[in-house]
Design a protein around this motif. Structure first.
Motif: not given
Length: 465
Positions: A317-321, A366-367, A374-381
């Motif tokens: 939730h911390g990541l998503e927010s 997990e995501a 996937l686009a959000r995962v790539v943004e975080w990484m």
């Protein structure tokens, strides 16, 4: 929005120009945060054009790559938390093995921690030794962190001028005596130096030494006993101290490997009040949980520790927010003699998890189960860590950016085989785990990474406008 006719005319003009060194085209290319049909033209290792894929019109390339129907194109990942350990502890890991593993996992840039190498990167001379060890040995691009230890304040500005990407310190024992922790007052002194040193970034292993020392540290094969030895309160107290001193000094500060979700509200409040703070977490905190760690399974040991399932959900939730800014590996391998020291005794075993090759499929598996695209995962990484450390030409498929690209099959599954991983020692808590998402090809500066030809570059932080 650009009209279709204008897009076609631009594509036609590009197609008629001198051929690119490389053209990659496909139906799912990550551009501007969304997957859509595009062509990518690369020249001299740099993305020169990104144009919509228009029927009948094609960019011309000396080499051309067509994505398969089950493949996507994403920017190379940027992992700003990797312990390479060379020189001095190359038997733990080295530049060649670490960067091969990175490339196999779609990571095209790493930033190496100032420990556990000998000497640690706490002076100009030590940085020169580190660079000499890495020269000609890296398969992806590599930058370096400097270190803050008691008594090296006079070394910080010269290290910043030499191009380190920032400075790491510990508020608790680091695990190696040659990289001692600093007090909170010493932390603030370093902060004041770094504000003047081209506004360099201070990254902190935030656990409170007094609270750690005051906890019980039994010799035990019980993960619950180890978890109790690194209490949440220790992480929370140290994070509060970093926030307080960062607010006083105006430094750019960063919390490493957040495991305690109880700290999220404090972090969010600090950001709202203008503290220049970012926070990372790691794949092991997002995919593992304390309840599932077997007795004596010291491959799972890391500091701060893997916490309970509810804590894991809160970190997501911390990541998503946006309270947590990005995800990096904290790749920290060690030989079996250290990782399994004490025959299952968590107090004796070395703490650290090797995952630089597995980060993308771990987080993506997990995501997707949580409905996160996937686009959000790539943004975080990729773009998020690149931005924070000033790698302004990394982390995006856009004109002017490095042609660091990854062909990824997001729906293909595989089973982790520790023996097949590229890092030096075949030890991982993920051995036998079923994951989704396979890196099929990694390109560095527009060329496929060849595991026998180290073409990576040693990077320096660029400062100025």
């Amino acid at each position: 929005m650009m009209a279709v006719s204008e897009r076609m005319s631009r594509a036609a003009a590009a197609a008629a120009s001198e051929p690119f060194d490389l053209v990659v085209r496909g139906e799912r290319v990550l551009v501007g945060g969304e997957f859509s049909p595009h062509e990518v033209g690369v020249r001299d290792g740099v993305i020169e054009q990104v144009v919509p894929l228009v029927s009948g019109l094609r960019l011309a390339g000396v080499r051309e790559v067509e994505l398969a129907d089950d493949e996507v194109l994403i920017p190379g990942l940027v992992d700003t938390h990797v312990h390479v350990n060379e020189p001095g502890r190359t038997e733990w890991e080295g530049f060649a093995s670490a960067t091969r593993a990175a490339a196999a996992g779609g990571v095209t840039t790493i930033v190496d921690m100032p420990l556990n190498s000998i000497p640690p990167t706490t002076s100009i001379d030590a940085l020169a030794v580190k660079r000499a060890a890495a020269e000609g040995e890296v398969f992806v691009d590599v930058g370096f962190w400097g270190g803050v230890v008691p008594g090296n304040d006079d070394d910080l500005v010269p290290l910043a001028e030499a191009g380190v990407f920032g400075f790491k310190c510990f508020l608790v024992h680091s695990g190696v005596d040659e990289f001692p922790p600093v007090t909170v007052d010493e932390l603030e002194t370093a902060m004041r130096v770094l504000v003047e040193a081209d506004d360099s970034l201070l990254i902190v292993h935030a656990e409170d030494a007094a609270l750690i020392d005051g906890a019980a540290h039994p010799h035990s094969s019980s993960y619950a006993d180890f978890l109790a030895s690194r209490p949440r309160a220790a992480e929370g107290a140290a994070i509060a101290a970093v926030i307080e001193r960062a607010a006083h000094t105006g430094v750019r500060a960063h919390i490493l490997h957040l495991s305690d979700a109880d700290a999220l509200d404090r972090i969010a409040a600090a950001k709202r009040h203008g503290v220049r703070l970012t926070v990372e977490t790691c794949p092991h905190y997002l995919t593992l949980c304390a309840e599932e760690v077997p007795a004596g399974a010291t491959a799972y040991k890391c500091c701060p520790p893997i916490r309970e399932a509810g804590n894991r959900d809160a970190l997501w939730h911390g990541l998503e927010s946006g309270v947590v800014d990005f995800v990096v590996s904290d790749h920290s391998p060690a030989p079996a003699a250290l990782k399994f020291a004490g025959d299952g005794d968590f107090a004796e075993a070395w703490g650290g998890i090797a995952s630089v090759q597995l980060g993308l499929p771990l987080v993506w598996t997990e995501a997707r189960g949580r409905g996160i695209p996937l686009a959000r995962v790539v943004e975080w990484m990729s773009p998020a860590p690149a931005r924070r450390v000033g790698l302004n030409a990394k982390g995006a498929i856009a004109a002017g950016f490095a042609a660091d690209l990854v062909v990824f099959a997001p729906d293909e599954s595989f089973t982790v085989d520790a023996e097949a991983l590229e890092h030096r020692h075949p030890i991982t808590p993920y051995d036998g785990r079923e994951l989704t998402g396979v890196v099929r090809s990694t390109l560095l500066a527009g060329e496929p990474v060849d595991r026998s030809v180290p073409r990576g570059r040693l990077l320096r932080r660029e400062v100025g406008p």
